[in-house]
Each structure stands twice: as C-alpha cells, then as structure tokens.
Design a protein around this motif. Structure first.
Motif, PDB file in Angstrom:
ATOM      1  N   ALA A 138       0.856  -1.194   0.000  1.00 22.55           N
ATOM      2  CA  ALA A 138       0.000   0.000   0.000  1.00 22.55           C
ATOM      3  C   ALA A 138       0.890   1.240   0.000  1.00 22.55           C
ATOM      4  O   ALA A 138       2.035   1.216   0.429  1.00 22.55           O
ATOM      5  CB  ALA A 138      -0.897   0.001   1.235  1.00 22.55           C
ATOM      6  N   SER A 139       0.344   2.311  -0.494  1.00 20.11           N
ATOM      7  CA  SER A 139       1.094   3.562  -0.478  1.00 20.11           C
ATOM      8  C   SER A 139       0.173   4.674  -0.009  1.00 20.11           C
ATOM      9  O   SER A 139      -0.822   4.954  -0.658  1.00 20.11           O
ATOM     10  CB  SER A 139       1.621   3.868  -1.882  1.00 20.11           C
ATOM     11  OG  SER A 139       2.408   5.039  -1.852  1.00 20.11           O
ATOM     12  N   PRO A 140       0.440   5.290   1.088  1.00 17.69           N
ATOM     13  CA  PRO A 140       1.535   5.008   2.021  1.00 17.69           C
ATOM     14  C   PRO A 140       1.197   3.802   2.896  1.00 17.69           C
ATOM     15  O   PRO A 140       0.038   3.428   3.041  1.00 17.69           O
ATOM     16  CB  PRO A 140       1.598   6.276   2.872  1.00 17.69           C
ATOM     17  CG  PRO A 140       0.191   6.771   2.911  1.00 17.69           C
ATOM     18  CD  PRO A 140      -0.386   6.416   1.555  1.00 17.69           C
ATOM     19  N   ILE A 141       2.232   3.219   3.490  1.00 16.07           N
ATOM     20  CA  ILE A 141       2.029   2.091   4.392  1.00 16.07           C
ATOM     21  C   ILE A 141       1.386   2.601   5.667  1.00 16.07           C
ATOM     22  O   ILE A 141       1.886   3.539   6.298  1.00 16.07           O
ATOM     23  CB  ILE A 141       3.361   1.376   4.693  1.00 16.07           C
ATOM     24  CG1 ILE A 141       3.826   0.652   3.437  1.00 16.07           C
ATOM     25  CG2 ILE A 141       3.223   0.427   5.876  1.00 16.07           C
ATOM     26  CD1 ILE A 141       5.148  -0.048   3.562  1.00 16.07           C
ATOM     27  N   GLU A 142       0.259   2.007   5.994  1.00 12.17           N
ATOM     28  CA  GLU A 142      -0.442   2.379   7.224  1.00 12.17           C
ATOM     29  C   GLU A 142      -0.376   1.206   8.188  1.00 12.17           C
ATOM     30  O   GLU A 142      -0.991   0.166   7.956  1.00 12.17           O
ATOM     31  CB  GLU A 142      -1.894   2.753   6.920  1.00 12.17           C
ATOM     32  CG  GLU A 142      -2.014   4.014   6.097  1.00 12.17           C
ATOM     33  CD  GLU A 142      -3.450   4.402   5.831  1.00 12.17           C
ATOM     34  OE1 GLU A 142      -4.348   3.942   6.566  1.00 12.17           O
ATOM     35  OE2 GLU A 142      -3.672   5.158   4.873  1.00 12.17           O
ATOM     36  N   PRO A 198       6.377   2.991  10.688  1.00  7.70           N
ATOM     37  CA  PRO A 198       5.359   2.017  10.293  1.00  7.70           C
ATOM     38  C   PRO A 198       5.859   0.925   9.348  1.00  7.70           C
ATOM     39  O   PRO A 198       5.454  -0.223   9.460  1.00  7.70           O
ATOM     40  CB  PRO A 198       4.269   2.850   9.631  1.00  7.70           C
ATOM     41  CG  PRO A 198       4.748   4.237   9.575  1.00  7.70           C
ATOM     42  CD  PRO A 198       6.025   4.345  10.333  1.00  7.70           C
ATOM     43  N   THR A 199       6.758   1.260   8.433  1.00 10.13           N
ATOM     44  CA  THR A 199       7.246   0.255   7.482  1.00 10.13           C
ATOM     45  C   THR A 199       8.041  -0.828   8.188  1.00 10.13           C
ATOM     46  O   THR A 199       7.792  -2.025   8.006  1.00 10.13           O
ATOM     47  CB  THR A 199       8.101   0.911   6.377  1.00 10.13           C
ATOM     48  OG1 THR A 199       7.317   1.904   5.715  1.00 10.13           O
ATOM     49  CG2 THR A 199       8.580  -0.123   5.369  1.00 10.13           C
ATOM     50  N   LEU A 200       8.999  -0.438   9.021  1.00 11.26           N
ATOM     51  CA  LEU A 200       9.801  -1.421   9.737  1.00 11.26           C
ATOM     52  C   LEU A 200       8.950  -2.192  10.751  1.00 11.26           C
ATOM     53  O   LEU A 200       9.125  -3.399  10.926  1.00 11.26           O
ATOM     54  CB  LEU A 200      10.993  -0.762  10.432  1.00 11.26           C
ATOM     55  CG  LEU A 200      11.982  -1.710  11.109  1.00 11.26           C
ATOM     56  CD1 LEU A 200      12.472  -2.788  10.147  1.00 11.26           C
ATOM     57  CD2 LEU A 200      13.150  -0.928  11.692  1.00 11.26           C
ATOM     58  N   SER A 201       7.998  -1.519  11.383  1.00 17.06           N
ATOM     59  CA  SER A 201       7.094  -2.207  12.309  1.00 17.06           C
ATOM     60  C   SER A 201       6.300  -3.290  11.593  1.00 17.06           C
ATOM     61  O   SER A 201       6.131  -4.398  12.108  1.00 17.06           O
ATOM     62  CB  SER A 201       6.126  -1.216  12.961  1.00 17.06           C
ATOM     63  OG  SER A 201       6.798  -0.366  13.838  1.00 17.06           O
TER      64      SER A 201
END
Length: 124
Positions: free
Chosen positions: A34-38, A47-50
């Motif tokens: 998804a863009s942006p990653i939620e 959020p991306t690394l999580s």
C-alpha cells in the motif's frame, strides 16, 4: 507399556499455533504494498519497519516452526511480537483484549524452551 507422546504433543503445538498465527499475519502482507504504508508504530521504528517485523513474527517464523526448521530460533520473533502486542499495543486494554496475545506468547515460549520434537526437520 507406557507410551511417551511428548514429541507428538510438540508437533501438534508447533503446527496448530503457527497455523493460527498465519491467519493473523497473511492479511498484513498486502499492507506492505500500500502507499503510504499504514501500520502502527508501537516501538518507534516507523510504520514500514514495524510492519516488516510483524510479518517476520507472524508469517515467516511460523512457516519455519510448522516445518520444524531452526525452530528454537524461529520461535523468538513471534514471542517478541506477542510481547509487544500484549504489553505495548494492548497495555491499557482489559485482560480479555490482550488474552489472545498472551496465549500466543506462552505457546511460542514453550516451543522455544522445549524445541521442535522428533517430528521436525530439526530432529533432536
């Protein structure tokens, strides 16, 4: 004659617990695209690394645990993921809300401590 079912019990625990964890993890894969990653950021790494860490704990590691490959090492990511879920994400929630994370935590901790049993690729 007494039969010892410890190895069978470990296999049932490994396969069932990890299979149920996959049900929670697999739907999160599409969020990666998804863009942006939620996604939540409970430990402050973004959020991306999580999301990536959650996917390792809820998809990658459970697959290794199901087949019994590097099982003790593979049990650490879901254990840590469930520690974060229970004690950071759901810290202020009632026990009933955090109970599922605690049950997974205990199950993966047992797998880490007991190992995979003989019905695995790791065969002790």
């Amino acid at each position: 004659m007494t039969k010892n079912y410890n190895d069978l019990g470990l296999a049932v625990l490994r396969i069932s617990l990890s299979g149920m964890m996959l049900v929670h993890g697999i739907p999160k894969i599409e969020r990666l695209f998804a863009s942006p990653i939620e996604f939540g950021d409970p430990i402050g790494v973004g959020p991306t690394l999580s999301l990536i860490l959650a996917l390792i704990g809820e998809v990658v590691a459970p697959i290794f645990i199901i087949i019994g490959f590097k099982t003790k090492l593979a049990a650490l990511p879901p254990t840590i993921t469930m520690l974060v879920a229970a004690f950071i994400v759901h810290w202020e929630d009632d026990f009933g809300t955090k109970e599922k994370a605690l049950l997974y935590l205990v199950g993966f901790l047992v797998i880490f401590l007991a190992g995979p049993g003989k019905y695995s690729l790791d065969k002790p």
